[in-house]
Design a protein around this motif. Structure first.
Motif, PDB file in Angstrom:
ATOM      1  N   SER A  67       0.848  -2.599  -6.029  1.00 51.03           N
ATOM      2  CA  SER A  67       2.264  -2.947  -6.007  1.00 51.03           C
ATOM      3  C   SER A  67       3.055  -2.298  -7.138  1.00 51.03           C
ATOM      4  O   SER A  67       2.502  -1.881  -8.160  1.00 51.03           O
ATOM      5  N   ASP A  68       4.356  -2.186  -6.893  1.00 52.48           N
ATOM      6  CA  ASP A  68       5.349  -1.916  -7.930  1.00 52.48           C
ATOM      7  C   ASP A  68       5.173  -0.554  -8.598  1.00 52.48           C
ATOM      8  O   ASP A  68       5.283  -0.433  -9.818  1.00 52.48           O
ATOM      9  N   HIS A  69       4.950   0.469  -7.782  1.00 51.81           N
ATOM     10  CA  HIS A  69       4.890   1.835  -8.298  1.00 51.81           C
ATOM     11  C   HIS A  69       6.165   2.593  -7.947  1.00 51.81           C
ATOM     12  O   HIS A  69       6.779   2.334  -6.906  1.00 51.81           O
ATOM     13  N   PRO A  70       6.578   3.565  -8.775  1.00 46.27           N
ATOM     14  CA  PRO A  70       7.797   4.318  -8.486  1.00 46.27           C
ATOM     15  C   PRO A  70       7.649   5.327  -7.358  1.00 46.27           C
ATOM     16  O   PRO A  70       8.643   5.870  -6.877  1.00 46.27           O
ATOM     17  N   SER A  71       6.424   5.572  -6.918  1.00 47.40           N
ATOM     18  CA  SER A  71       6.172   6.434  -5.771  1.00 47.40           C
ATOM     19  C   SER A  71       5.372   5.634  -4.744  1.00 47.40           C
ATOM     20  O   SER A  71       5.541   4.431  -4.622  1.00 47.40           O
ATOM     21  N   ASP A  72       4.484   6.290  -3.984  1.00 49.02           N
ATOM     22  CA  ASP A  72       3.708   5.598  -2.956  1.00 49.02           C
ATOM     23  C   ASP A  72       2.657   4.677  -3.572  1.00 49.02           C
ATOM     24  O   ASP A  72       2.120   4.951  -4.651  1.00 49.02           O
ATOM     25  N   GLY A  73       2.320   3.641  -2.829  1.00 46.33           N
ATOM     26  CA  GLY A  73       1.203   2.810  -3.262  1.00 46.33           C
ATOM     27  C   GLY A  73      -0.103   3.576  -3.237  1.00 46.33           C
ATOM     28  O   GLY A  73      -0.854   3.600  -4.219  1.00 46.33           O
ATOM     29  N   ILE A  74      -0.403   4.234  -2.102  1.00 47.44           N
ATOM     30  CA  ILE A  74      -1.620   5.034  -1.940  1.00 47.44           C
ATOM     31  C   ILE A  74      -1.251   6.342  -1.265  1.00 47.44           C
ATOM     32  O   ILE A  74      -0.505   6.353  -0.281  1.00 47.44           O
ATOM     33  N   THR A  75      -1.796   7.455  -1.749  1.00 48.66           N
ATOM     34  CA  THR A  75      -1.648   8.765  -1.121  1.00 48.66           C
ATOM     35  C   THR A  75      -3.025   9.303  -0.793  1.00 48.66           C
ATOM     36  O   THR A  75      -3.892   9.384  -1.674  1.00 48.66           O
ATOM     37  N   LEU A  76      -3.233   9.661   0.481  1.00 50.30           N
ATOM     38  CA  LEU A  76      -4.525  10.161   0.956  1.00 50.30           C
ATOM     39  C   LEU A  76      -4.393  11.598   1.432  1.00 50.30           C
ATOM     40  O   LEU A  76      -3.459  11.926   2.165  1.00 50.30           O
ATOM     41  N   ASP A  77      -5.350  12.421   1.072  1.00 46.21           N
ATOM     42  CA  ASP A  77      -5.462  13.783   1.582  1.00 46.21           C
ATOM     43  C   ASP A  77      -6.927  14.028   1.918  1.00 46.21           C
ATOM     44  O   ASP A  77      -7.785  14.032   1.026  1.00 46.21           O
ATOM     45  N   THR A  78      -7.213  14.172   3.212  1.00 48.12           N
ATOM     46  CA  THR A  78      -8.596  14.386   3.667  1.00 48.12           C
ATOM     47  C   THR A  78      -9.505  13.291   3.108  1.00 48.12           C
ATOM     48  O   THR A  78     -10.571  13.559   2.549  1.00 48.12           O
ATOM     49  N   SER A  79      -9.076  12.055   3.273  1.00 47.92           N
ATOM     50  CA  SER A  79      -9.785  10.917   2.696  1.00 47.92           C
ATOM     51  C   SER A  79      -9.821   9.764   3.688  1.00 47.92           C
ATOM     52  O   SER A  79      -9.210   9.821   4.758  1.00 47.92           O
ATOM     53  N   SER A  80     -10.520   8.691   3.318  1.00 45.89           N
ATOM     54  CA  SER A  80     -10.568   7.496   4.154  1.00 45.89           C
ATOM     55  C   SER A  80     -10.244   6.269   3.323  1.00 45.89           C
ATOM     56  O   SER A  80     -10.554   6.200   2.132  1.00 45.89           O
ATOM     57  N   LEU A  81      -9.617   5.301   3.996  1.00 43.68           N
ATOM     58  CA  LEU A  81      -9.197   4.067   3.335  1.00 43.68           C
ATOM     59  C   LEU A  81      -9.529   2.886   4.231  1.00 43.68           C
ATOM     60  O   LEU A  81      -9.196   2.888   5.416  1.00 43.68           O
ATOM     61  N   GLU A  82     -10.184   1.871   3.660  1.00 40.77           N
ATOM     62  CA  GLU A  82     -10.412   0.604   4.338  1.00 40.77           C
ATOM     63  C   GLU A  82      -9.757  -0.502   3.521  1.00 40.77           C
ATOM     64  O   GLU A  82     -10.066  -0.672   2.340  1.00 40.77           O
ATOM     65  N   LEU A  83      -8.865  -1.241   4.173  1.00 41.41           N
ATOM     66  CA  LEU A  83      -8.221  -2.397   3.555  1.00 41.41           C
ATOM     67  C   LEU A  83      -8.702  -3.652   4.256  1.00 41.41           C
ATOM     68  O   LEU A  83      -8.598  -3.764   5.476  1.00 41.41           O
ATOM     69  N   ASP A  84      -9.202  -4.609   3.500  1.00 42.14           N
ATOM     70  CA  ASP A  84      -9.663  -5.873   4.062  1.00 42.14           C
ATOM     71  C   ASP A  84      -9.089  -7.001   3.210  1.00 42.14           C
ATOM     72  O   ASP A  84      -9.407  -7.118   2.029  1.00 42.14           O
ATOM     73  N   GLY A  85      -8.209  -7.789   3.801  1.00 38.17           N
ATOM     74  CA  GLY A  85      -7.629  -8.903   3.065  1.00 38.17           C
ATOM     75  C   GLY A  85      -6.817  -8.473   1.868  1.00 38.17           C
ATOM     76  O   GLY A  85      -6.749  -9.201   0.870  1.00 38.17           O
ATOM     77  N   SER A  86      -6.171  -7.324   1.963  1.00 34.44           N
ATOM     78  CA  SER A  86      -5.454  -6.767   0.820  1.00 34.44           C
ATOM     79  C   SER A  86      -3.964  -6.613   1.124  1.00 34.44           C
ATOM     80  O   SER A  86      -3.541  -6.696   2.277  1.00 34.44           O
ATOM     81  N   ILE A  87      -3.187  -6.372   0.071  1.00 35.24           N
ATOM     82  CA  ILE A  87      -1.735  -6.297   0.187  1.00 35.24           C
ATOM     83  C   ILE A  87      -1.229  -5.064  -0.539  1.00 35.24           C
ATOM     84  O   ILE A  87      -1.620  -4.796  -1.678  1.00 35.24           O
ATOM     85  N   ILE A  88      -0.330  -4.319   0.140  1.00 37.29           N
ATOM     86  CA  ILE A  88       0.367  -3.197  -0.486  1.00 37.29           C
ATOM     87  C   ILE A  88       1.848  -3.502  -0.379  1.00 37.29           C
ATOM     88  O   ILE A  88       2.397  -3.573   0.724  1.00 37.29           O
ATOM     89  N   TYR A  89       2.512  -3.708  -1.517  1.00 38.07           N
ATOM     90  CA  TYR A  89       3.908  -4.138  -1.435  1.00 38.07           C
ATOM     91  C   TYR A  89       4.725  -3.645  -2.634  1.00 38.07           C
ATOM     92  O   TYR A  89       4.195  -3.329  -3.703  1.00 38.07           O
ATOM     93  N   GLY A  90       6.017  -3.576  -2.415  1.00 39.54           N
ATOM     94  CA  GLY A  90       6.952  -3.368  -3.500  1.00 39.54           C
ATOM     95  C   GLY A  90       6.901  -2.021  -4.160  1.00 39.54           C
ATOM     96  O   GLY A  90       7.403  -1.863  -5.288  1.00 39.54           O
ATOM     97  N   ASN A  91       6.332  -1.002  -3.493  1.00 39.61           N
ATOM     98  CA  ASN A  91       6.343   0.337  -4.050  1.00 39.61           C
ATOM     99  C   ASN A  91       7.656   1.031  -3.685  1.00 39.61           C
ATOM    100  O   ASN A  91       8.249   0.760  -2.645  1.00 39.61           O
ATOM    101  N   LYS A  92       8.121   1.948  -4.535  1.00 39.11           N
ATOM    102  CA  LYS A  92       9.466   2.507  -4.389  1.00 39.11           C
ATOM    103  C   LYS A  92       9.542   3.665  -3.400  1.00 39.11           C
ATOM    104  O   LYS A  92      10.630   4.157  -3.109  1.00 39.11           O
ATOM    105  N   ALA A  93       8.420   4.104  -2.865  1.00 37.59           N
ATOM    106  CA  ALA A  93       8.404   5.067  -1.757  1.00 37.59           C
ATOM    107  C   ALA A  93       7.689   4.379  -0.595  1.00 37.59           C
ATOM    108  O   ALA A  93       8.070   3.282  -0.210  1.00 37.59           O
TER     109      ALA A  93
END
Length: 265
Positions: A67-93
């Motif tokens: 949360s609360d970053h001035p850009s993206d919460g997460i940036t992926l390039d040729t990668s994998s992401l698993e979110l389980d019971g998680s929250i991404i919020y309040g980022n400025k991009a």
């Protein structure tokens, strides 16, 4: 790292578990290249750029927040992401941006990010198990040349369209797309969409818009939208079997140089 803090300096290639706080860095919270991060019950917040940047890497987040970053919460390039019971919020991009990457959200929330909830290019996402994409500042899920699966989840209350599909096949099952200020779904550029027992309701411009695209509705409801229920143009086609299209402020089905087949379920 267990029950710890990483603040104020650089942080690269970190495995953070069980109550770790990563905060206050001038650059990225976690910067991964050809690496893996397992983040459990942790917070990544208020770093100077992104929360996580990953190149050719794997990220697994369990019961964590970004949360609360001035850009993206997460940036992926040729990668994998698993979110389980998680929250991404309040980022400025955007909450998550992905290129040539794969994502899975299970029981997770992406909300109140200033731009897109999720932005995909040449990538794929599975949103399932009562995940919520809610009240982001622009489109909820924006795609180009990607693949989307929405299962038992919701996309609600955005200032623009809920799901934007640009040459991006999608399946939507037992899910709700509602209360968005644009269309519930916009499909363009030869997109194919399948909706099974899904609800498209109370979207301002309409339920589903197809342009040079095709869709099938198997059961489900398109209702109470403030514009057209399902709009087709530019040689689009729709198959409706056993679905309900009702109480939309505009036409139920609106066709311009397109075709529709409506059948009993």
């Amino acid at each position: 790292m267990q029950d710890s803090e990483v603040t104020g300096g650089g942080a690269r290639g970190i495995v953070a578990t069980n109550g770790t706080l990563i905060s206050g860095h001038r650059e990225v919270g976690i910067d991964l290249t050809a690496s893996r991060a397992d983040v459990k019950s942790s917070q990544i917040k208020s770093n100077g750029e992104h929360g996580i940047v990953a190149a050719t890497s794997t990220i697994v987040l369990n019961d964590s927040t970004i949360s609360d970053h001035p850009s993206d919460g997460i940036t992926l390039d040729t990668s994998s992401l698993e979110l389980d019971g998680s929250i991404i919020y309040g980022n400025k991009a955007s909450g998550v941006t992905a290129k040539d990457s794969q994502m899975t959200l299970a029981g997770s929330t992406v909300s109140a990010n200033a731009k897109y909830g999720i932005d995909l290019v040449d990538s794929s996402v599975v949103v399932m198990n009562k995940s919520e994409i809610v009240a982001n500042g622009d489109i909820a899920i924006n795609t180009k040349n990607s693949t989307v699966s929405i299962l038992d989840s919701s996309i609600t209350d955005h200032s623009a369209t809920g799901l934007m599909l640009d040459n991006s096949p999608a399946s939507i099952s037992n899910s709700t797309i509602s209360g968005n200020q644009g269309w519930g779904v916009e499909a363009i550029a030869h997109t194919a969409m399948m909706a099974c027992d899904a609800t498209f309701a109370s979207n301002k411009l309409g339920g589903v818009s197809l342009a040079s695209s095709v869709a099938a509705f198997l059961g489900g409801v398109v209702k109470g939208n403030l514009g057209t229920g399902v709009g087709l143009k530019e040689r689009s086609a729709v198959l409706v079997i056993g679905a309900t299209i009702a109480t939309n402020s505009g036409a139920g089905l609106s066709l311009d140089s397109s075709s529709a087949s409506v059948r009993q379920g």
